[in-house]
Design a protein around this motif. Sequence first.
Motif, PDB file in Angstrom:
ATOM      1  N   ASP A 139      15.928  59.302  -9.237  1.00 16.05           N
ATOM      2  CA  ASP A 139      15.034  58.339  -9.883  1.00 16.05           C
ATOM      3  C   ASP A 139      15.478  56.910  -9.622  1.00 16.05           C
ATOM      4  O   ASP A 139      14.648  56.022  -9.367  1.00 16.05           O
ATOM      5  CB  ASP A 139      14.979  58.598 -11.390  1.00 16.05           C
ATOM      6  N   ALA A 142      14.657  55.823  -5.990  1.00 16.16           N
ATOM      7  CA  ALA A 142      13.286  56.045  -5.514  1.00 16.16           C
ATOM      8  C   ALA A 142      12.580  54.748  -5.149  1.00 16.16           C
ATOM      9  O   ALA A 142      11.720  54.736  -4.254  1.00 16.16           O
ATOM     10  CB  ALA A 142      12.487  56.797  -6.574  1.00 16.16           C
ATOM     11  N   ASP A 143      12.924  53.643  -5.810  1.00 11.37           N
ATOM     12  CA  ASP A 143      12.219  52.382  -5.548  1.00 11.37           C
ATOM     13  C   ASP A 143      12.987  51.474  -4.590  1.00 11.37           C
ATOM     14  O   ASP A 143      12.651  50.304  -4.438  1.00 11.37           O
ATOM     15  CB  ASP A 143      11.945  51.649  -6.860  1.00 11.37           C
ATOM     16  N   SER A 144      14.029  52.012  -3.944  1.00 12.83           N
ATOM     17  CA  SER A 144      14.764  51.200  -2.981  1.00 12.83           C
ATOM     18  C   SER A 144      13.980  51.129  -1.677  1.00 12.83           C
ATOM     19  O   SER A 144      13.070  51.918  -1.419  1.00 12.83           O
ATOM     20  CB  SER A 144      16.156  51.792  -2.713  1.00 12.83           C
ATOM     21  N   SER A 145      14.350  50.168  -0.837  1.00 16.13           N
ATOM     22  CA  SER A 145      13.691  50.027   0.464  1.00 16.13           C
ATOM     23  C   SER A 145      14.307  50.954   1.512  1.00 16.13           C
ATOM     24  O   SER A 145      13.859  50.982   2.655  1.00 16.13           O
ATOM     25  CB  SER A 145      13.789  48.576   0.942  1.00 16.13           C
TER      26      SER A 145
END
Length: 278
Positions: A139, A142-145
Amino acid sequence: MIDLGIIGGTGFYKFFESIKEEKVETPYGDPSAPVTLADWEGKRIGFIPRHGLHHQYSPHRVPYPANVAALKKLGARQILGFNVVGSLSAEVSKGHFLLIDQFIDLTWGRQWTTLDRPNGAHADLAEPYCGRLRSLAIDALADSSEIVHPRATALIINGPRFQTKAESRLYNSWGADVINMTQSTEASVARELEMCYVNLSFCTDYGVISEDLAPESGDAPVRHQDVVKYFGENVDRVQRMVRKTVAALADDAGCGCRTALERSWGNPHAGDSRPALD
């Protein structure tokens, strides 16, 4: 007392502003190095360089039980293990991150267990990494580049030599995604000591079969100095991902890892006969 243990490469020292170093004695001998203590992402961290301060421990010589036990003795009940790995799969490229969930262990002859005694326990490793910590890490990243593989199987060889091309192609046919020399031993010892263990890996090479996996690279050998160089070139990326993971790893005394050996003893009347860590 520390909140979280981290075991990784010597290059990790540049990640921390050390508070102090703590020498820790364990029933399994001395760890690879004194434990570096630091405050990081709101947590008190204890870090051990897996291969020692000067990379003096080859993979088959690392004092795995002592490393894990030292972190537990300082209060940690969860560990983040960081590894660099080589790819064995066309799905995994250099520069990718992976949250390993399974391994195939081909190691031998190393210091690999805390339970080498009569009436010892038989640790359950069907799911060798803490599922709770893995979910938190998945989680968090998940929002990493970055490209992060939430599942992967690691093939663990004994080292210190790298594998042959024939071996890499065999391991690929078994379904292994990456190759490494250390993490299975750490994970199994952590389970024996009833600690939560999660792994974050960074891919640095193509496991000696670059002509299969990345034809544009040609027939490139794997050399340790190239692995170190690639890691150094990407250390800022690695640090960001490790920081995000550390920030997300919340403790939970009720996690099943903490009672992993409850029904695992060979003689149920013998009880837990491991040396105390206090």
